[in-house]
Write an enzyme that holds these catalytic residues in place. Structure first.
Site, PDB file in Angstrom:
ATOM      1  N   LYS A   1      -9.628  -2.237   1.851  1.00 19.00           N
ATOM      2  CA  LYS A   1      -9.365  -1.094   2.724  1.00 19.00           C
ATOM      3  C   LYS A   1     -10.132   0.150   2.267  1.00 19.00           C
ATOM      4  CE  LYS A   1      -7.063  -3.599   5.422  1.00 19.00           C
ATOM      5  NZ  LYS A   1      -5.733  -4.050   5.373  1.00 19.00           N
TER       6      LYS A   1
ATOM      7  N   HIS B   1     -10.327  -2.304  11.661  1.00 22.33           N
ATOM      8  CA  HIS B   1      -9.243  -3.167  11.149  1.00 22.33           C
ATOM      9  C   HIS B   1      -9.009  -4.275  12.179  1.00 22.33           C
ATOM     10  CE1 HIS B   1      -4.808  -3.310   9.490  1.00 22.33           C
ATOM     11  NE2 HIS B   1      -5.584  -4.164   8.865  1.00 22.33           N
TER      12      HIS B   1
ATOM     13  N   ARG C   1       2.111 -12.211  -0.413  1.00 24.23           N
ATOM     14  CA  ARG C   1       0.798 -12.568   0.149  1.00 24.23           C
ATOM     15  C   ARG C   1       0.195 -13.773  -0.542  1.00 24.23           C
ATOM     16  NH1 ARG C   1      -1.610  -8.788   4.204  1.00 24.23           N
ATOM     17  NH2 ARG C   1       0.039  -7.262   4.444  1.00 24.23           N
TER      18      ARG C   1
ATOM     19  N   ARG D   1       0.842  -1.190   0.000  1.00 23.40           N
ATOM     20  CA  ARG D   1       0.000   0.000   0.000  1.00 23.40           C
ATOM     21  C   ARG D   1       0.883   1.248   0.000  1.00 23.40           C
ATOM     22  NH1 ARG D   1      -1.745   0.840   4.312  1.00 23.40           N
ATOM     23  NH2 ARG D   1      -1.033  -0.987   5.476  1.00 23.40           N
TER      24      ARG D   1
ATOM     25  N   CYS E   1       0.909  -7.379  11.857  1.00 22.04           N
ATOM     26  CA  CYS E   1       1.203  -7.492  13.285  1.00 22.04           C
ATOM     27  C   CYS E   1       0.434  -8.624  13.959  1.00 22.04           C
ATOM     28  CB  CYS E   1       0.945  -6.174  13.994  1.00 22.04           C
ATOM     29  SG  CYS E   1       2.135  -4.900  13.532  1.00 22.04           S
TER      30      CYS E   1
ATOM     31  N   SER F   1      -1.130  -3.454  10.364  1.00 22.29           N
ATOM     32  CA  SER F   1      -0.807  -4.344   9.258  1.00 22.29           C
ATOM     33  C   SER F   1       0.436  -5.175   9.567  1.00 22.29           C
ATOM     34  CB  SER F   1      -0.574  -3.514   8.003  1.00 22.29           C
ATOM     35  OG  SER F   1      -1.721  -2.744   7.727  1.00 22.29           O
TER      36      SER F   1
ATOM     37  N   ASP G   1      -9.185  -9.695   9.128  1.00 26.57           N
ATOM     38  CA  ASP G   1      -8.666  -8.360   8.794  1.00 26.57           C
ATOM     39  C   ASP G   1      -9.640  -7.217   9.065  1.00 26.57           C
ATOM     40  OD1 ASP G   1      -6.325  -6.945   7.728  1.00 26.57           O
ATOM     41  OD2 ASP G   1      -7.572  -6.451   6.003  1.00 26.57           O
TER      42      ASP G   1
ATOM     43  N   TYR H   1      -1.623  -3.537  -6.522  1.00 28.79           N
ATOM     44  CA  TYR H   1      -1.314  -4.293  -5.315  1.00 28.79           C
ATOM     45  C   TYR H   1      -2.370  -4.169  -4.218  1.00 28.79           C
ATOM     46  CZ  TYR H   1       1.675  -7.303  -2.692  1.00 28.79           C
ATOM     47  OH  TYR H   1       2.171  -8.409  -2.052  1.00 28.79           O
TER      48      TYR H   1
HETATM   49  P1  GTP Z   1      -2.351  -7.603   7.558  1.00 29.70           P
HETATM   50  O1  GTP Z   1      -2.877  -8.650   6.653  1.00 29.70           O
HETATM   51  O2  GTP Z   1      -1.229  -6.810   6.941  1.00 29.70           O
HETATM   52  O3  GTP Z   1      -3.390  -6.701   8.115  1.00 29.70           O
HETATM   53  O4  GTP Z   1      -1.551  -8.337   8.752  1.00 29.70           O
HETATM   54  P2  GTP Z   1      -1.982  -9.257   9.995  1.00 29.70           P
HETATM   55  O5  GTP Z   1      -2.228  -8.387  11.184  1.00 29.70           O
HETATM   56  O6  GTP Z   1      -3.025 -10.233   9.639  1.00 29.70           O
HETATM   57  O7  GTP Z   1      -0.581 -10.004  10.310  1.00 29.70           O
HETATM   58  P3  GTP Z   1      -0.200 -11.557  10.226  1.00 29.70           P
HETATM   59  O8  GTP Z   1      -1.008 -12.405  11.168  1.00 29.70           O
HETATM   60  O9  GTP Z   1      -0.197 -11.964   8.809  1.00 29.70           O
HETATM   61  O10 GTP Z   1       1.290 -11.519  10.789  1.00 29.70           O
HETATM   62  C1  GTP Z   1       2.310 -10.762  10.195  1.00 29.70           C
HETATM   63  C2  GTP Z   1       3.663 -11.309  10.592  1.00 29.70           C
HETATM   64  O11 GTP Z   1       3.784 -11.352  12.011  1.00 29.70           O
HETATM   65  C3  GTP Z   1       3.906 -12.717  10.079  1.00 29.70           C
HETATM   66  O12 GTP Z   1       5.225 -12.803   9.609  1.00 29.70           O
HETATM   67  C4  GTP Z   1       3.726 -13.569  11.310  1.00 29.70           C
HETATM   68  O13 GTP Z   1       4.489 -14.751  11.249  1.00 29.70           O
HETATM   69  C5  GTP Z   1       4.173 -12.649  12.444  1.00 29.70           C
HETATM   70  N1  GTP Z   1       3.465 -12.970  13.712  1.00 29.70           N
HETATM   71  C6  GTP Z   1       2.134 -13.155  13.872  1.00 29.70           C
HETATM   72  N2  GTP Z   1       1.838 -13.488  15.152  1.00 29.70           N
HETATM   73  C7  GTP Z   1       3.007 -13.490  15.819  1.00 29.70           C
HETATM   74  C8  GTP Z   1       3.368 -13.754  17.191  1.00 29.70           C
HETATM   75  O14 GTP Z   1       2.537 -14.069  18.052  1.00 29.70           O
HETATM   76  N3  GTP Z   1       4.698 -13.630  17.506  1.00 29.70           N
HETATM   77  C9  GTP Z   1       5.639 -13.293  16.571  1.00 29.70           C
HETATM   78  N4  GTP Z   1       6.905 -13.207  16.971  1.00 29.70           N
HETATM   79  N5  GTP Z   1       5.342 -13.056  15.275  1.00 29.70           N
HETATM   80  C10 GTP Z   1       4.048 -13.151  14.906  1.00 29.70           C
HETATM   81  C1  SPV Z   2      -2.863  -4.434   5.365  1.00 28.49           C
HETATM   82  O1  SPV Z   2      -1.896  -3.808   4.877  1.00 28.49           O
HETATM   83  O2  SPV Z   2      -3.354  -4.142   6.482  1.00 28.49           O
HETATM   84  C2  SPV Z   2      -3.448  -5.578   4.628  1.00 28.49           C
HETATM   85  C3  SPV Z   2      -3.003  -5.790   3.258  1.00 28.49           C
HETATM   86  O3  SPV Z   2      -4.291  -6.267   5.157  1.00 28.49           O
HETATM   87  S1  SPV Z   2      -3.762  -4.685   2.147  1.00 28.49           S
HETATM   88  O4  SPV Z   2      -4.899  -5.356   1.558  1.00 28.49           O
HETATM   89  O5  SPV Z   2      -2.779  -4.373   1.102  1.00 28.49           O
HETATM   90  O6  SPV Z   2      -4.200  -3.502   2.831  1.00 28.49           O
HETATM   91 MN    MN Z   3      -4.910  -5.438   7.156  1.00 28.08          MN
END
Ligand code: GTP
Ligand code: SPV
Ligand code: MN
Length: 583
Positions: free
Chosen positions: A205, A225, A368, A68, A249, A247, A276, A196
């Site tokens: 979003k 979110h 992704r 983004r 996290c 994002s 999400d 993207y």
């Molecule tokens: P968006 O799709 O961008 O909104 O992200 P999201 O909040 O769904 O994040 P996601 O669960 O995909 O995690 C992002 C990264 O953080 C990945 O590389 C995970 O492996 C890592 N991660 C998730 N949970 C944990 C955790 O409990 N501990 C650690 N150390 N890393 C984590």
């Molecule tokens: C984020 O960035 O929080 C996502 C991926 O979930 S996107 O769809 O690109 O916003």
């Molecule tokens: Mn997101």
């Protein structure tokens, strides 16, 4: 086709963009297969091994189009004040003067796809219809996974239903012509020159957060979110939790959490409703109910493995689009963290030969998978429930290597709102820009709140007034505390179950707490985390509040609030003062 306003808009866009032909997407199997064939033959997609990844494909984006672009995302209200200090703003006629010309004849030589899509379960009073017009078949393929596409949306729309207009064109993928523009007063999104994720899949979003947050403020609901999960205790009591993390996290991971064996043996169960976005609305019983407006996952690939998130991997085994991951010689995919040992060789996300010795990342950090939610082993029966699920707890959290303990509970809704408003997190690769920088990201909505952030906080407080005692309890977590060597001190992933259990107990009026100036912390002695084998120093760091660090934190919060001036809600100001005096 019976909807006159829709027909008129499609005709208007056709005249401006002058495509070679128009295709109305019905979301059918045969339609998508034709599109996949087309994209394989023109090199947009690589078909993956049919046995290991049935009906799945790899896409590589332009190397300048990988995340983004917050700097080129605009909220176009007539008054700057309505967009607020945290959004880029341009006056609508000015933005139209910039962006409209870019669309002139931009689809010449291309097919224009009209995508009717539904955000939310069919038949839900909370669901909403969008129409995205795009010249990218890759966007169509993603939207087909991420939304309920085709006739289902037209049925919901009827002859005179309202819909959000989304106009998207790949343009020439020139970063200087890239604009992600929102016109809340026209129910319109215009996105140019990026293919993207959140830049181009306009249901996500742009609609479900930025425009929906404006609608929510006007109509008395919330667009957030947030992941949504269901958790069932050994006694059979089911609770639901929403969690807002910035994002990349941990939302997808927490939403699909697999409890450690001892929790499974005891009878705990976790189910996924969304990973999400959540739309939250009061139900007839006065409680907050949440639906997931999406139909698929656009999940972060790196770090996803059978150890960290088996449910995500199983979700993307088939019928999945991978973007910017590495391609192995046997036509399977790989990314950092998928397996401990990397493949001997691969094609990296840029399309170049790669070996582990090369030192570069094989997959882009924001690579992704786009996978159907229905394929997730932990998907909840309530995923399609038009009424949504009643929410017991809301969790905020970010990436903080210091200061913020593993988990704490707010005193009440207003204090919980304050915890959301003061969230900070280290920036990730999900948005263009420097990774790792600490920034304020209120409610994980900094890039997604479609109006003035202080008005948004006031909306949270107003919702609390309305909901009273029925409001969810509010917590804050941090899975990302690091030690002096830069290693995460908390194991995270499945072990986050220890924290979820405490949260559920607190919602039941149980669970041991220590009262601190920042809120209620659990007593580690009652958390049954001995088997994690944590260093006693790390336990101390995870479960305590450092007065000095929090003095700095509160100074930073005070500074941050300056930009909101008189708009800062009274309830937020009162919480800041109360925190200061408690510290
Ligand atoms: P968006 O799709 O961008 O909104 O992200 P999201 O909040 O769904 O994040 P996601 O669960 O995909 O995690 C992002 C990264 O953080 C990945 O590389 C995970 O492996 C890592 N991660 C998730 N949970 C944990 C955790 O409990 N501990 C650690 N150390 N890393 C984590
Ligand atoms: C984020 O960035 O929080 C996502 C991926 O979930 S996107 O769809 O690109 O916003
Ligand atoms: Mn997101």
């Amino acid at each position: 086709m019976a909807h006159q306003a829709l027909e008129d808009w499609v005709q208007e866009v056709t005249q401006i963009t002058t495509p070679d032909s128009i295709h109305w997407c019905d979301g059918s199997e045969s339609e998508i297969n034709t599109l996949y064939e087309l994209m394989v033959s023109d090199g947009t997609l690589t078909k993956l091994d049919d046995h290991k990844h049935p009906d799945s494909y790899l896409a590589r984006s332009d190397i300048n189009d990988v995340a983004r672009v917050e700097g080129r995302t605009f909220i176009c209200f007539a008054q700057k004040e309505d967009a607020g200090p945290t959004n880029n703003w341009m006056e609508p006629t000015e933005m139209h003067a910039v962006i409209d010309p870019l669309f002139e004849e931009c689809m010449q030589g291309r097919v224009m796809y009209v995508i009717p899509y539904l955000m939310g379960p069919a038949g839900s009073a909370m669901s909403k219809v969008g129409i995205e017009i795009t010249d990218s078949p890759y966007v169509v393929a993603n939207m087909r996974i991420m939304t309920r596409m085709g006739q289902i949306a037209l049925d919901e729309l009827g002859e005179d239903g309202e819909f959000v207009k989304g106009l998207h064109s790949t343009g020439q993928l020139d970063p200087d012509q890239r604009y992600i523009s929102h016109f809340p007063d026209e129910n319109l999104i215009m996105s140019f020159s990026s293919n993207y994720g959140g830049n181009a899949l306009l249901g996500k979003k742009c609609f479900a957060l930025r425009l929906a947050s404006v609608l929510g403020k006007r109509e008395g609901w919330m667009a957030e979110h947030m992941l949504i999960l269901g958790i069932t205790s050994p006694e059979g009591k089911k609770s639901h939790i929403c969690a807002a993390f910035p994002s990349a996290c941990g939302k997808t991971n927490l939403a699909m959490l697999v409890p450690p064996q001892e929790f499974l043996d005891a009878g705990w169960k976790v189910e996924t409703v969304g990973d999400d976005i959540a739309w939250l609305k009061f139900g007839p019983d006065g409680r907050l109910y949440a639906i997931n407006p999406e139909y698929g996952f656009f999940g972060v690939a790196p770090g996803t493995s059978m150890e960290t998130n088996p449910n995500a991997l199983l979700s993307c085994r088939a019928n999945t689009l991978f973007t910017n991951v590495a391609l192995c010689p046997d036509n399977t995919v790989w990314w950092e963290g998928l397996t401990e040992a990397p493949p001997d060789s691969a094609i990296d996300w840029k399309g170049n030969p790669w070996t582990p010795e090369s030192g570069d990342k094989a997959a882009h950090p924001n690579s992704r998978f786009t996978a159907p939610a229905g394929q997730c082993p932990s998907i909840s029966d309530d995923f399609e429930n038009p009424a949504g699920v009643p929410i017991d707890a809301i969790i905020f959290g970010g990436r903080r290597s210091t200061t913020t303990p593993l988990v704490y509970e707010s005193y009440n809704w207003q204090h919980g709102t304050y915890l959301g408003a003061t969230m900070t997190s280290e920036k990730t690769a999900a948005a263009a820009g420097k990774v790792g920088e600490l920034r304020h990201d209120p409610m994980a909505m900094l890039p997604f709140c479609g109006y003035h952030m202080a008005d948004y906080w006031q909306h949270w407080l107003d919702m609390g007034e309305r909901g009273g005692d029925n409001m969810p309890r509010v917590f804050h977590v941090n899975w990302f505390r690091k030690d002096s060597e830069g290693k995460f001190v908390w194991p995270g992933f499945g072990d986050n179950m220890h924290v979820l259990k405490w949260i559920v107990e607190r919602c039941d009026g149980k669970g041991q707490v220590n009262e601190t100036p920042i809120g209620y912390l659990p007593d580690p002695a009652t958390m049954q985390i001995d088997e994690l084998g944590l260093d006693p120093n790390d336990v101390k760091v995870l479960f305590s509040v450092d007065a000095e660090e929090w003095q700095e934190e509160v100074e930073a919060q005070t500074d941050y609030f300056q930009m909101f001036g008189e708009k800062l809600p009274e309830g937020i100001r009162a919480e800041l003062d109360a925190l200061k005096s408690r510290l």
